[in-house]
Design a protein around this motif. Structure first.
Motif, PDB file in Angstrom:
ATOM      1  N   ASP A 151      32.427 -23.645 -37.302  1.00 15.11           N
ATOM      2  CA  ASP A 151      31.538 -23.439 -36.157  1.00 15.11           C
ATOM      3  C   ASP A 151      30.524 -22.332 -36.395  1.00 15.11           C
ATOM      4  OD1 ASP A 151      32.865 -25.430 -34.766  1.00 15.11           O
ATOM      5  OD2 ASP A 151      34.239 -24.040 -33.772  1.00 15.11           O
ATOM      6  N   GLU A 156      23.646 -30.755 -31.228  1.00 11.07           N
ATOM      7  CA  GLU A 156      24.141 -31.362 -29.993  1.00 11.07           C
ATOM      8  C   GLU A 156      24.736 -30.319 -29.053  1.00 11.07           C
ATOM      9  OE1 GLU A 156      26.855 -34.241 -31.504  1.00 11.07           O
ATOM     10  OE2 GLU A 156      25.312 -35.779 -31.845  1.00 11.07           O
ATOM     11  N   GLN A 162      27.950 -31.634 -39.665  1.00  7.49           N
ATOM     12  CA  GLN A 162      28.181 -30.371 -38.975  1.00  7.49           C
ATOM     13  C   GLN A 162      26.883 -29.854 -38.347  1.00  7.49           C
ATOM     14  OE1 GLN A 162      31.175 -29.203 -38.574  1.00  7.49           O
ATOM     15  NE2 GLN A 162      30.686 -27.265 -37.560  1.00  7.49           N
ATOM     16  N   LYS A 203      24.456 -31.687 -37.252  1.00  7.94           N
ATOM     17  CA  LYS A 203      24.216 -32.522 -36.077  1.00  7.94           C
ATOM     18  C   LYS A 203      25.036 -32.020 -34.888  1.00  7.94           C
ATOM     19  CE  LYS A 203      24.314 -37.340 -34.525  1.00  7.94           C
ATOM     20  NZ  LYS A 203      24.646 -38.751 -34.902  1.00  7.94           N
ATOM     21  N   LYS A 204      26.286 -31.617 -35.152  1.00  4.43           N
ATOM     22  CA  LYS A 204      27.141 -31.076 -34.096  1.00  4.43           C
ATOM     23  C   LYS A 204      26.543 -29.794 -33.519  1.00  4.43           C
ATOM     24  CE  LYS A 204      31.544 -30.730 -34.649  1.00  4.43           C
ATOM     25  NZ  LYS A 204      32.866 -30.428 -35.235  1.00  4.43           N
TER      26      LYS A 204
END
Length: 313
Positions: A172, A200, A194, A196-197
């Motif tokens: 993260d 988002e 990752q 893309k996460k």
């Protein structure tokens, strides 16, 4: 498929790299990495003692058996799996020793063709090589185009500068950071997912630094031009221990990401070669040769119990 080993579980094993497998200093090659000089295990006696299995050799496809040689595509810049000794010519590594052992069991010489990692599968499909062995993850996407004989478990690790100046403690934390990967790898795909996460979640994307050179990526991390290097766990631990005598890098102590098997790649049009390589590898597992080779390299944390075909998810 997911493995449960972590950085901490392999660090002690990796320390054996400089000691195991060498009967005397005169038998040991060395590889210079920064300020460190790491002894390279000499498994020549183990490999030299392998006897050809006539029954298995008779199953080798006729064209390969006639030639007496297995042409293998690889990427020679990925210690401890496949890399070059100090002479710049001799291929060494745990993958190399395993492939040579398979060749001995089948009565075949091994002829390596070095190439960019991203070119391995296309070279296999085109017939330029008959197999690949380059610490390549077996997964469902790659299984659409080639078959795999699985031989070792691994996964993605986060390599950072010693002291963790970028403050990376989990995936993260990669949002807004610069991350290096090698072209065409699972590591690159994971980093893109990752990123893309991050977007988002309303955070900054991961800045990607993608090259065909692990050495380039390592240099970028050493000089602080990037924040994180994504590397397969065995190589990550090797870098942490060896570069600048262990003073350059460290591995974030988290469970391995996307644990998956490494596989020997075989063209889908050659199931006979796929099956006989699987049988040869399983014979080496059964007689203990496989385990001895991995133990010498300090990579037995990823040892398999059976060489399955297309076992990656």
């Amino acid at each position: 498929m997911r493995t449960t080993f972590t950085r901490a579980s392999v660090l002690a094993v990796a320390a054996a790299l400089g000691l195991a497998g060498c009967s005397s200093p005169s038998n040991a090659d060395t590889a210079s990495t920064g300020e460190a000089v790491v002894a390279i295990p000499d498994n020549s006696a183990i490999i030299g003692g392998i006897q050809k299995d006539t029954a298995l050799a008779n199953k080798v496809p006729a064209d390969i058996a006639k030639d007496g040689k297995l042409t293998v595509g690889t990427y020679l810049y990925f210690p401890p799996s496949m890399f070059l000794a100090q002479d710049g010519k001799t291929v060494i590594g745990n993958d190399n020793d395993l492939m040579l052992a398979v060749g001995k069991k089948l009565g075949l010489e091994v002829d390596y063709q070095n190439m960019d990692f991203a070119a391995l599968i296309t070279s296999l499909q085109s017939g330029r090589v008959e197999a690949t062995m380059a610490a390549m993850n077996d997964n469902a996407e790659r299984q659409k185009t080639v078959d795999f004989v699985d031989y070792l478990m691994s996964g993605i690790a986060l390599v950072i500068q010693k002291g963790n100046p970028a403050g990376i403690s989990s995936p993260d934390d990669l949002c807004g950071k610069t991350v290096a990967t090698t072209t065409g790898t699972i590591n690159q795909q994971w980093a893109e997912a990752q990123s893309k996460k991050c977007v988002e979640a309303g955070k900054e994307a991961v800045a990607m630094f993608v090259t065909d050179s692990d050495t380039t990526n390592q240099n970028q991390l050493r000089t602080g031009r990037i924040d994180v290097l994504l590397q397969d766990l065995p190589t990550a631990i090797y870098l942490e221990r060896t570069i600048d005598n262990g003073k350059a890098f460290e591995v974030v102590d988290i469970p391995v990401i996307q644990g998956a098997p490494y596989g020997i790649g075989i063209n889908k049009g050659n199931p006979a070669l796929r099956d006989v390589i699987s049988e040869a590898l399983n014979a080496l597992v059964a007689d203990g040769t496989y385990g001895k080779i991995l133990e010498a390299w300090g990579t037995d944390h990823g040892a398999i119990k059976e060489a399955t075909i297309n076992g990656g998810a």
